[in-house]
Design an enzyme around this catalytic site. Structure first.
Site, mmCIF file in Angstrom:
data_model
loop_
_atom_site.group_PDB
_atom_site.id
_atom_site.type_symbol
_atom_site.label_atom_id
_atom_site.label_comp_id
_atom_site.label_asym_id
_atom_site.label_seq_id
_atom_site.Cartn_x
_atom_site.Cartn_y
_atom_site.Cartn_z
ATOM 1 C CG ASN A 1 4.136 -0.706 -10.817
ATOM 2 O OD1 ASN A 1 4.523 -0.645 -11.980
ATOM 3 N ND2 ASN A 1 3.940 -1.850 -10.176
ATOM 4 C CE LYS B 1 0.568 -2.956 -10.892
ATOM 5 N NZ LYS B 1 -0.339 -3.871 -10.213
ATOM 6 C CG HIS C 1 5.123 -5.717 -8.411
ATOM 7 N ND1 HIS C 1 4.108 -6.550 -8.820
ATOM 8 C CD2 HIS C 1 4.535 -4.582 -7.960
ATOM 9 C CE1 HIS C 1 2.946 -5.935 -8.627
ATOM 10 N NE2 HIS C 1 3.180 -4.744 -8.107
ATOM 11 C CD GLU D 1 1.206 -7.021 -11.114
ATOM 12 O OE1 GLU D 1 1.855 -6.235 -11.844
ATOM 13 O OE2 GLU D 1 0.169 -6.672 -10.504
ATOM 14 C CD GLU E 1 2.719 -3.339 -4.072
ATOM 15 O OE1 GLU E 1 2.108 -2.311 -4.371
ATOM 16 O OE2 GLU E 1 3.252 -4.095 -4.888
ATOM 17 N N GLY F 1 -4.925 -4.527 -7.351
ATOM 18 C CA GLY F 1 -5.826 -4.466 -8.498
ATOM 19 C C GLY F 1 -7.214 -5.020 -8.246
ATOM 20 C CB SER G 1 -6.960 -1.589 -3.838
ATOM 21 O OG SER G 1 -7.039 -2.718 -4.692
HETATM 22 P P1 PGA Z 1 -2.928 -1.377 -7.539
HETATM 23 O O1 PGA Z 1 -1.467 -2.018 -7.719
HETATM 24 O O2 PGA Z 1 -2.755 -0.019 -6.911
HETATM 25 O O3 PGA Z 1 -3.482 -1.306 -8.930
HETATM 26 O O4 PGA Z 1 -3.689 -2.302 -6.648
HETATM 27 C C1 PGA Z 1 -0.478 -1.825 -6.746
HETATM 28 C C2 PGA Z 1 0.820 -2.442 -7.178
HETATM 29 O O5 PGA Z 1 0.798 -3.537 -7.775
HETATM 30 O O6 PGA Z 1 1.902 -1.859 -6.956
#
Ligand code: PGA
Length: 250
Positions: free
Chosen positions: A10, A12, A94, A96, A164, A170, A210
């Site tokens: 992803n 983003k 997601h 976010e 997640e 992140g 992560s």
């Molecule tokens: P990350 O994000 O691997 O940067 O922690 C995962 C995600 O939001 O899908």
């Protein structure tokens, strides 16, 4: 029962056209293996990435879609548009999107149905916040999100679940492996209760938060982990390639 493991990246809100050069490096680093590799770039790059990956083992996905096929929804993108641009997958719900745009489980369910309508595979994201984790509410939150976000006709072919933990996204933080196993096992059980054991066994359950080359092998060894949804480490082929290759042995 066998299903193909999945490494989904992803990007983003990252990536200009020049970033597509990572595709060449990724193609070169991918070992031949019976697993799927999907990249979800920003919408502006979906068509170009789909053209560039045609004939390669890399598939393309969107990061969100509107529930409607078309209409007066300025700034939104429909699942049909993503499919038309060459996408085969779309991420929905997601954290976010849930946090930045207030997306509810009802909306995520409608988006999942939209994805199916357009012939896309929906990657439905669920996961608890840090406060919910500390309050030991994870399984409760997962139950509510699964019940509300999944329509009735889930199959192994049309839906992927991504677990997640919001606090792991992140941050470099990752739950203990037995915690991941417990949540994935609970998700499998809920899927079985609602859709039957065969469907539950066929749906891929990804871990996200992560995931890096250094922890991928350990995470992929956890029971009921069928792959990963990778954010930051999907931007560079030198990170995402090894993560996708770590799936090959599982
Ligand atoms: P990350 O994000 O691997 O940067 O922690 C995962 C995600 O939001 O899908």
């Amino acid at each position: 029962m066998s299903k193909r493991k999945l490494a989904a990246g992803n990007w983003k809100m990252n990536g200009l056209a020049a970033a597509l050069s990572e595709i060449d490096a990724l193609s070169q680093s991918l070992q031949n293996a019976d697993r799927e590799v999907v990249l979800c770039p920003p919408a502006t790059l979906v068509q170009a990435m789909a053209a560039k990956t045609a004939g390669s083992p890399i598939e393309v996905g969107g990061q969100d879609c509107h529930a409607a096929a078309s209409g007066a929804h300025t700034g939104d993108i429909s699942a049909e548009m993503l499919a038309d641009a060459g996408a085969r997958y779309v991420i929905v719900g997601h954290s976010e999107r849930r946090a930045d745009h207030g997306e509810t489980d009802d909306e995520v369910r409608a988006k999942t149905e939209a994805a199916w309508r357009a012939g896309l595979v929906a990657i439905v994201c669920i996961g608890e916040t840090e406060a919910q984790y500390r309050a030991k509410e994870t399984l409760q939150v997962i139950d509510t999100q699964l019940a509300g976000s999944l329509p009735d006709s889930v199959t192994g072919a049309n839906t992927v679940i991504a677990y997640e933990p919001v606090w792991a996204i992140g941050t470099g933080l990752v739950p203990e492996m037995d915690e991941i196993g417990e949540v994935h096992g609970a998700i499998r059980q809920r899927l079985s209760d609602r859709f039957g054991a065969d469907t539950a066994a066929a749906v891929r359950i990804l871990y996200g938060g992560s995931v890096k080359p250094g922890n991928a092998t350990e995470i992929f060894a956890v029971p009921d982990v069928d792959g990963a949804l990778v954010g930051g480490a999907s931007l560079k082929a030198s990170d995402f390639g090894p993560i996708a290759n770590a799936l090959a042995g599982h």
